[in-house]
Motif scaffolding. Structure first.
Motif, PDB file in Angstrom:
ATOM      1  N   ASN A 173       0.672  -1.295  -0.058  1.00  0.00           N
ATOM      2  CA  ASN A 173      -0.039   0.020  -0.096  1.00  0.00           C
ATOM      3  C   ASN A 173       0.943   1.424  -0.029  1.00  0.00           C
ATOM      4  OD1 ASN A 173      -2.429  -1.533   0.224  1.00  0.00           O
ATOM      5  ND2 ASN A 173      -1.642  -2.110   2.189  1.00  0.00           N
ATOM      6  N   GLU A 206      -1.762   4.957  -4.255  1.00  0.00           N
ATOM      7  CA  GLU A 206      -2.606   6.512  -4.446  1.00  0.00           C
ATOM      8  C   GLU A 206      -1.333   7.561  -4.777  1.00  0.00           C
ATOM      9  OE1 GLU A 206      -5.230   7.312  -1.195  1.00  0.00           O
ATOM     10  OE2 GLU A 206      -5.698   5.203  -0.858  1.00  0.00           O
ATOM     11  N   SER A 248      -5.212  14.360   4.714  1.00  0.00           N
ATOM     12  CA  SER A 248      -6.649  14.038   5.142  1.00  0.00           C
ATOM     13  C   SER A 248      -7.478  13.702   3.993  1.00  0.00           C
ATOM     14  CB  SER A 248      -7.287  15.345   6.007  1.00  0.00           C
ATOM     15  OG  SER A 248      -7.491  16.392   4.926  1.00  0.00           O
ATOM     16  N   THR A 249      -6.940  14.006   2.582  1.00  0.00           N
ATOM     17  CA  THR A 249      -7.641  13.755   1.547  1.00  0.00           C
ATOM     18  C   THR A 249      -7.256  12.295   0.865  1.00  0.00           C
ATOM     19  OG1 THR A 249      -5.903  14.774   0.007  1.00  0.00           O
ATOM     20  CG2 THR A 249      -7.766  16.164   1.000  1.00  0.00           C
ATOM     21  N   THR A 250      -6.265  11.659   1.663  1.00  0.00           N
ATOM     22  CA  THR A 250      -6.075  10.305   1.200  1.00  0.00           C
ATOM     23  C   THR A 250      -7.244   9.291   1.824  1.00  0.00           C
ATOM     24  OG1 THR A 250      -4.667   9.848   2.932  1.00  0.00           O
ATOM     25  CG2 THR A 250      -3.619  10.697   1.069  1.00  0.00           C
ATOM     26  N   SER A 251      -7.238   8.072   1.511  1.00  0.00           N
ATOM     27  CA  SER A 251      -8.189   7.015   1.775  1.00  0.00           C
ATOM     28  C   SER A 251      -7.728   6.475   3.245  1.00  0.00           C
ATOM     29  CB  SER A 251      -8.049   5.859   0.806  1.00  0.00           C
ATOM     30  OG  SER A 251      -6.903   4.934   0.990  1.00  0.00           O
ATOM     31  N   ASP A 252      -8.554   5.768   3.753  1.00  0.00           N
ATOM     32  CA  ASP A 252      -8.322   5.277   5.283  1.00  0.00           C
ATOM     33  C   ASP A 252      -7.115   4.020   4.968  1.00  0.00           C
ATOM     34  OD1 ASP A 252      -9.817   6.995   6.312  1.00  0.00           O
ATOM     35  OD2 ASP A 252     -11.511   5.557   6.265  1.00  0.00           O
ATOM     36  N   THR A 253      -6.296   3.781   4.064  1.00  0.00           N
ATOM     37  CA  THR A 253      -5.701   2.636   3.975  1.00  0.00           C
ATOM     38  C   THR A 253      -4.224   2.890   4.845  1.00  0.00           C
ATOM     39  OG1 THR A 253      -5.914   2.565   1.425  1.00  0.00           O
ATOM     40  CG2 THR A 253      -3.989   1.677   2.046  1.00  0.00           C
ATOM     41  N   GLN A 254      -3.964   1.638   5.347  1.00  0.00           N
ATOM     42  CA  GLN A 254      -2.861   1.585   6.115  1.00  0.00           C
ATOM     43  C   GLN A 254      -1.627   1.475   5.161  1.00  0.00           C
ATOM     44  OE1 GLN A 254      -2.808   1.972   9.955  1.00  0.00           O
ATOM     45  NE2 GLN A 254      -4.797   2.793   9.269  1.00  0.00           N
ATOM     46  N   CYS A 278       1.711  12.595  10.524  1.00  0.00           N
ATOM     47  CA  CYS A 278       0.235  12.402  10.103  1.00  0.00           C
ATOM     48  C   CYS A 278      -0.061  11.042   9.598  1.00  0.00           C
ATOM     49  CB  CYS A 278       0.090  13.370   9.040  1.00  0.00           C
ATOM     50  SG  CYS A 278       0.631  15.116   9.500  1.00  0.00           S
ATOM     51  N   SER A 322       0.332   4.541  10.451  1.00  0.00           N
ATOM     52  CA  SER A 322       0.793   3.198  10.192  1.00  0.00           C
ATOM     53  C   SER A 322       2.475   2.893  10.219  1.00  0.00           C
ATOM     54  CB  SER A 322       0.103   2.797   8.726  1.00  0.00           C
ATOM     55  OG  SER A 322       0.519   3.896   7.725  1.00  0.00           O
TER      56      SER A 322
END
Length: 266
Positions: free
Chosen positions: A112, A141, A171-177, A198, A201
């Motif tokens: 990821n 991403e 804050s605009t990225t996904s909740d992906t770890q 920020c 993970s």
């Protein structure tokens, strides 16, 4: 001067390339360097491609007056926009350029991946091809970081603004770890710790600097241009900025960090 003893030129749109220069100087301890930061025209990441090409060519012309034996484009945007043109115009000069280290992250097993870079770097065809190549097997991403390089260029006096912008961007990225972050602009390593704050993970960061230096070493070695000793190494700093203290900032960032530097760009 014997061409072997000639310096290596390093060019960036501003202070960012100092992060690359640190690795180059460490891995090539016998080489002299001339660093040119185009801080008077920074940042490049939101300029038109043709303007970046013009500015990059001007930088090469300036470094050639120092009789360089090779050049490092320590700017992802300038590499993406200008490297093919430079290779054509200067066929006798060894030229390497930094690019987003997406392949390095993939090769190290990252699943990821977040790629942070300027809008122009992310839009360039070469990066888009890499993105398509690896997206099928990894979650990747991209995050265009408009304005970030410009704030970093100003030094610690804009550190609060840097922190605010990083929080908004991330804050605009996904909740992906995310387990890897590719820093696709040489300015960004100076605020790597702020980025890490920020991202909960604890991702690994990739810049591509070591691979770039190994590639440059191989090219110079093939031409018998590597130095094997140098008792009085020289690292010279040049800038297009009208601020007379800009090169003081470069020298200080070479030995410290943006948070602890006491001289600032603009």
């Amino acid at each position: 001067m014997n061409r072997v003893d000639s310096p290596i030129g390093v060019f960036d749109s501003g202070v960012g390339g100092i992060s690359t220069l640190k690795v180059l100087a460490k891995m090539l301890p016998h080489e002299d360097f001339v660093f040119f930061g185009d801080s008077g025209n920074a940042p490049y990441g939101e300029k038109r491609r043709e303007e970046v090409q013009r500015l990059t060519n001007n930088a090469v012309q300036k470094l050639l007056t120092h009789h360089i034996k090779g050049m490092v484009i320590a700017c992802n945007t300038a590499t993406s926009a200008s490297k093919p043109m430079l290779l054509e115009h200067y066929p006798d000069l060894t030229i390497v350029g930094i690019e987003p280290a997406l392949k390095e992250a993939v090769d190290n097993g990252a699943q990821n991946i977040l790629v942070m870079a300027t809008p122009l770097t992310l839009a360039m065809p070469k990066f888009q091809r890499q993105l398509r190549l690896f997206s099928g097997e990894r979650h990747i991403e991209t995050l265009p970081c408009s304005g970030l390089a410009g704030l970093i260029e100003c030094g610690a006096q804009r550190l609060d603004d840097v922190k605010d912008l990083l929080r908004r961007l991330l804050s605009t990225t996904s909740d992906t770890q995310f387990d890897a972050i590719v820093l696709g602009c040489t300015h960004y390593p100076f605020v790597k710790d702020l980025i890490a704050e920020c991202i909960p993970s604890h991702p690994r960061f990739f810049t591509g600097y070591e691979g770039l230096t190994r590639h440059l070493t191989h090219l110079l070695d093939d031409k018998n241009l590597l130095r094997t000793g140098n008792e009085h190494r020289s690292i010279e700093f040049l800038s297009s900025s009208v601020n007379p203290h800009e090169t003081d900032l470069y020298r200080e960032l070479f030995t410290s960090s943006i948070e602890s530097a006491t001289q600032f760009g603009r």
